[in-house]
Design an enzyme around this catalytic site. Structure first.
Site, PDB file in Angstrom:
ATOM      1  CE1 TYR A 143     130.696  51.075 102.293  1.00  0.00           C
ATOM      2  CE2 TYR A 143     129.354  51.790 100.444  1.00  0.00           C
ATOM      3  CZ  TYR A 143     130.340  52.037 101.378  1.00  0.00           C
ATOM      4  OH  TYR A 143     130.971  53.267 101.384  1.00  0.00           O
ATOM      5  CE1 TYR A 171     136.978  51.410 103.710  1.00  0.00           C
ATOM      6  CE2 TYR A 171     137.866  53.622 103.508  1.00  0.00           C
ATOM      7  CZ  TYR A 171     137.124  52.688 104.208  1.00  0.00           C
ATOM      8  OH  TYR A 171     136.520  53.055 105.387  1.00  0.00           O
TER       9      TYR A 171
END
Length: 407
Positions: free
Chosen positions: A276, A368
């Site tokens: 990420y 998330y």
């Protein structure tokens, strides 16, 4: 383009095809973009725009590649040597008619004399989208630094590539933030892991087993060998730094979640899938951006809170494939903190590993709330200052254990 003396020089934002169209329209030669005396009048079908039957002969309206739309011409089907474009045209026409019938039995009339304007408009928009997505796919694969391919797919709507997204392979630090701390030493191993290999020097165990699969529990850090280590590229402690080993597809979801990512290959449990990345900003700047993103219904902020709460990764504008990975309350990816050429505990790299076997064609997701989101349950929200109260985003993951909200 060159201007008069003293003029500014700026990068040209027009596509190659647009520049070619301008040259042909003005009858100009420009070898650097492929317009020569020989090719100035060359014709290649870019896509088909419309259809009609005139005196028993079938005609298609042709958009010529590198020519402005004002140069479109009607051509008899027998002159067209583009079977794939003809197939796309018919497929797009039938798709539009099927949608207009809303699932009812569709009777395709193969001998219509002309298409309705709405049908022709859809076909043109679909053709332009197909070209734009192909260019985007090529751009992504030019910019990536790993061997695996990135594909792009949209069979759902007419959405094209995102207009304000820039592909990067590693962190993009904001001014004043240093994501490389100048490490100058590495392990002396010739056959990692040895007694004083990088993880052991940091006080932790090697994260990978002999099959290069993750063997540590979530929450523990990963210390990989760095650029100063004596071991070579085949070292079993070099996994995340090599980039994703799997071909992935950015695809348009059919349930209103925008873009998503699916794997094109089988992925075994505890395998590294992707990193990420995005802009590294301060937590104060993240708070400011977070208010804006919440109003837009976007979620791209990832708190780097392994050791402190000073920095955040923002993948809204700058990122890699992970920018498009959707949330799930029952995800198949897990977040791990990784340290390689930067041992600053405030600035770990973020790696996503598989939590189970993932089959080819399956969508990739992660939770998330693993980003360090603050708890915004009904019990806790009232105690927050007005600046920290966030708009809650409804979750559409569809998991049996869905919590109902992304944040």
């Amino acid at each position: 383009m060159e201007g008069w003396r003293g003029a500014w020089y700026v990068p040209c934002l027009a596509s190659l095809e647009t520049l070619q169209e301008l040259c042909r329209k003005e009858n100009l030669i420009c070898k650097s973009i492929g317009i020569t005396n020989r090719s100035l009048k060359s014709y290649e079908v870019e896509y088909l725009c419309d259809y009609k039957v005139d005196e028993g002969t079938e005609y298609y309206l042709v958009k010529w590649k590198g020519w402005p739309e004002s140069s479109n011409t009607w051509e008899p089907q027998e002159n067209l040597k583009c079977p794939l474009l003809l197939q796309n045209f018919l497929s797009d026409k039938n798709e539009y008619l099927s949608r207009m019938r809303e699932g009812k039995a569709l009777k395709i009339r193969n001998h219509v004399k002309a298409l309705k304007p709405a049908v022709a408009d859809y076909i043109v928009r679909k053709a332009k989208q197909r070209i734009a997505l192909q260019r985007w796919k090529e751009e992504l694969n030019r910019k990536k630094n790993h061997k695996a391919m990135i594909l792009v797919e949209n069979t759902v709507d007419l959405e094209g590539p995102p207009l304000d997204f820039y592909y990067i392979n590693e962190y993009k630090p904001a001014p004043g933030i240093n994501v490389v701390n100048g490490i100058t030493t590495g392990c002396e191993c010739t056959d990692c892991p040895a007694e004083k290999c990088c993880p052991k020097e940091a006080g932790f165990i090697l994260a990978y087993n002999k099959w290069k699969k993750l063997k540590i529990q979530p929450g523990l850090p990963i210390y990989e060998c760095n650029s100063f280590c004596r071991c070579g590229p085949d070292c079993p402690n070099r996994i995340v730094q090599k980039g994703t080993p799997y071909s992935l597809c950015i695809f348009r979801t059919s349930n209103g979640r925008g873009w998503g990512v699916k794997t094109l290959q089988n992925i075994k449990t505890n395998s590294f899938v992707m990193e990420y990345v995005g802009e590294v900003i301060t937590s104060e700047e993240a708070e400011r951006r977070g208010q804006l993103y919440d109003n837009q219904g976007n979620t791209y902020l990832f708190d780097l809170d392994y050791d402190s709460d000073e920095f955040t990764v923002d993948a809204a504008r700058y990122g890699n494939v992970s920018h498009f990975v959707n949330h799930s309350c029952d995800p198949n990816l897990q977040v791990f903190n990784v340290f390689i050429d930067n041992l600053d505990l405030r600035l770990p790299r973020i790696a996503l590993f598989s939590t189970r076997t993932i089959k080819a064609g399956e969508e990739l997701t992660f939770d998330y709330q693993m980003k360090g989101s603050i708890d915004l349950s009904a019990d806790s929200a009232d105690g927050l200052s007005p600046s920290r109260k966030r708009i809650r985003t409804v979750c559409k993951c569809g998991a049996v254990c869905c919590r109902g909200y992304l944040n």
